[in-house]
Design a protein around this motif. Structure first.
Motif, PDB file in Angstrom:
ATOM      1  N   GLN A  76     -26.978 -11.447  11.466  1.00 18.01           N
ATOM      2  CA  GLN A  76     -27.203 -12.473  12.422  1.00 18.01           C
ATOM      3  C   GLN A  76     -25.648 -13.016  13.545  1.00 18.01           C
ATOM      4  O   GLN A  76     -25.913 -13.052  14.589  1.00 18.01           O
ATOM      5  N   ASN A 149     -33.584 -10.868  11.387  1.00 18.52           N
ATOM      6  CA  ASN A 149     -32.573 -11.822  11.878  1.00 18.52           C
ATOM      7  C   ASN A 149     -31.862 -11.429  13.065  1.00 18.52           C
ATOM      8  O   ASN A 149     -31.490 -11.984  13.917  1.00 18.52           O
ATOM      9  N   GLY A 153     -32.420 -14.588  15.781  1.00 16.79           N
ATOM     10  CA  GLY A 153     -31.012 -15.291  16.487  1.00 16.79           C
ATOM     11  C   GLY A 153     -30.938 -15.117  17.923  1.00 16.79           C
ATOM     12  O   GLY A 153     -30.764 -16.163  18.556  1.00 16.79           O
ATOM     13  N   GLY A 438     -25.531 -17.733  14.803  1.00 17.95           N
ATOM     14  CA  GLY A 438     -25.146 -17.011  13.889  1.00 17.95           C
ATOM     15  C   GLY A 438     -24.129 -17.848  12.696  1.00 17.95           C
ATOM     16  O   GLY A 438     -24.390 -17.570  11.548  1.00 17.95           O
ATOM     17  N   ASN A 441     -26.878 -19.787  10.993  1.00 16.77           N
ATOM     18  CA  ASN A 441     -27.643 -19.021   9.815  1.00 16.77           C
ATOM     19  C   ASN A 441     -26.550 -18.950   8.566  1.00 16.77           C
ATOM     20  O   ASN A 441     -27.021 -18.545   7.355  1.00 16.77           O
TER      21      ASN A 441
END
Length: 454
Positions: A76, A149, A153, A438, A441
């Motif tokens: 991500q 992912n 994202g 990102g 994440n």
């Protein structure tokens, strides 16, 4: 000295941002979350039991799920970075959304057909362990997490692009995303709780694929159809302005100015450098998110398995009690998703009235209360004698289902408010919304890796 008017008029005009994207367009862009979450719900409710049917011991099941956090740890942030700098004529985010969805389709075909492919590759017809099917399953499982992912994202980054600097619209956009996640969960968990899909798709039953396996395979076929539809709606509902690298000033779909780092700069170095730019409010969002997901991940990973083992006292390959518990757990997660959807609808009103921070704090307290309730239920079950049928009492099952359902409210907050907060707080730093998603994440997956590692 006053600049002559003719010189002013000859100056390069500043680019003007286009009009705001209507809310209905934000709604359509967020719709891909329904297709993604449908497959994720199937993954959560059915794959832990299924992987044990393939022969992976229960003690190792959590290591299988380590693929998800590890892919999220790398994929991500990398995809977010690439989408921030993409000069594709189709836009910055949409190509990654489409590629991620295609990866998910390939992955669910591998996972759903892993038993059949394992047999074709030489797995024995008898026995409890099928090593080649496990390899195919692990490959598909890893690709599934990569696809999830790679899709989520950029989609959240696209919503942040479209919302611009308007904090209210950013919260609404993330609430839309959370709403479609709830809808996908409802459809996915309802599909996972139904045990008759093999009768509708009889071709899914084979010598290598039992009824439970056929139900899983059929559910994933439905997921492919829904994912294709929602991905098309999402990427066709808005036109992104391609990144104009020659101007040096990239504009997202709504015209928000963002910093463009040099294309030659290494991704890892930029990611490390970005942490030095983060302000204290951003760090607080990341820390609270990490602590929250330490609680969420074990529940999300083992919820249906907990119902099958703890409440129904079953084992995956012994009798039907375990499968009955898994289906009841999937039903509980469907109720959870209904509450999640309702909470998503009223999220913006709650944030305007109480403030996003207070709503997030209250939701975490409610989450903790529900998890303590589940621990109490497990303790009671261990000291209660079941009737001759071997099934738990209605009171125990109903209490567990209520705990599942109530957890939908704090889960809706976890799916929306942190993303809105990080988006609005990172925008002044000019790091790019893809990289911002990102970084958030990372706060979610690092605690998961810590939990899953032995």
């Amino acid at each position: 000295m006053t600049v002559p008017e003719r010189h002013r008029s000859g100056a390069a005009p500043q680019p003007q941002p286009p009009p705001r994207v209507p809310l209905r367009r934000l709604l359509l862009v967020a719709s891909v979350a329904c297709g993604i979450q449908f497959g994720w719900a199937l993954q959560l409710s059915l794959l832990t039991p299924y992987v044990q049917e393939l022969g992976i011991p229960h003690a190792w099941a959590s290591l299988v799920w380590l693929c998800g956090p590890l892919s999220g740890l790398i994929i991500q942030p990398l995809v977010g970075h690439l989408s921030d700098h993409s000069a594709s004529p189709f836009g910055r985010r949409r190509p990654f959304i489409a590629a991620g969805a295609a990866t998910i389709v390939i992955a669910v075909l591998l996972v759903g057909n892993s038993a059949d492919l394992g047999r074709l590759l030489g797995d024995p017809s008898a026995g409890t362990r099928r090593p080649r099917a496990i390899v195919v399953y692990l490959l598909g499982f890893w690709l599934l997490d990569v696809g999830n992912n790679a899709t989520q994202g950029p989609c959240r980054a696209l919503l942040a692009d479209l919302a611009g600097k308007d904090h209210r619209r950013t919260r609404i956009a993330n609430a839309y995303f959370s709403l479609f996640m709830a809808l996908g969960n409802i459809l996915g968990f309802a599909t996972g709780s139904y045990s008759g899909w093999f009768t509708i798709f009889p071709f899914t039953v084979t010598s290598a694929c039992s009824i439970n396996c056929a139900n899983l395979k059929s559910a994933f076929l439905l997921d492919i159809v829904l994912l294709i539809i929602t991905t098309y709606i999402s990427i066709s509902s808005v036109q992104e302005v391609p990144l104009n690298s020659s101007s040096g000033v990239p504009y997202s779909a709504e015209g928000t100015v963002e910093r463009l780092n040099h294309g030659q700069e290494a991704f890892l170095w930029e990611l490390i450098e970005s942490f030095g730019c983060l302000t204290l409010p951003v760090w607080m969002v990341l820390i609270v998110t990490a602590l929250t997901w330490i609680g969420w991940f074990p529940f999300i990973l083992f919820d249906t398995d907990w119902m099958g083992r703890e409440i129904y006292r079953g084992n995956p390959n012994e009798g039907q009690h375990y499968q009955t518990g898994v289906r009841m757990g999937a039903f509980g997660l469907m109720l959870n998703s209904v509450v999640l959807g309702i909470t998503s609808v009223v999220m913006e009103k709650l944030c305007r009235k109480l403030g996003a921070g207070l709503v997030w704090g209250i939701s975490n307290i409610l989450m903790s209360f529900c998890f303590v309730t589940m621990l109490i239920i497990s303790s009671i079950v261990k000291n209660v004698d079941y009737p001759s049928s071997g099934l738990p009492s209605d009171g125990i099952v109903v209490t567990a289902l209520i705990a599942f359902a109530v957890l939908g409210a704090p889960l809706a907050v976890a799916y929306s408010i942190p993303y809105a907060m990080i988006s609005t707080r990172i925008e002044p730093l000019r790091l790019g919304q893809g990289l911002a998603m990102g970084i958030l994440n990372l706060a979610i997956v690092i605690p998961q890796v810590e939990i899953l590692l032995p």
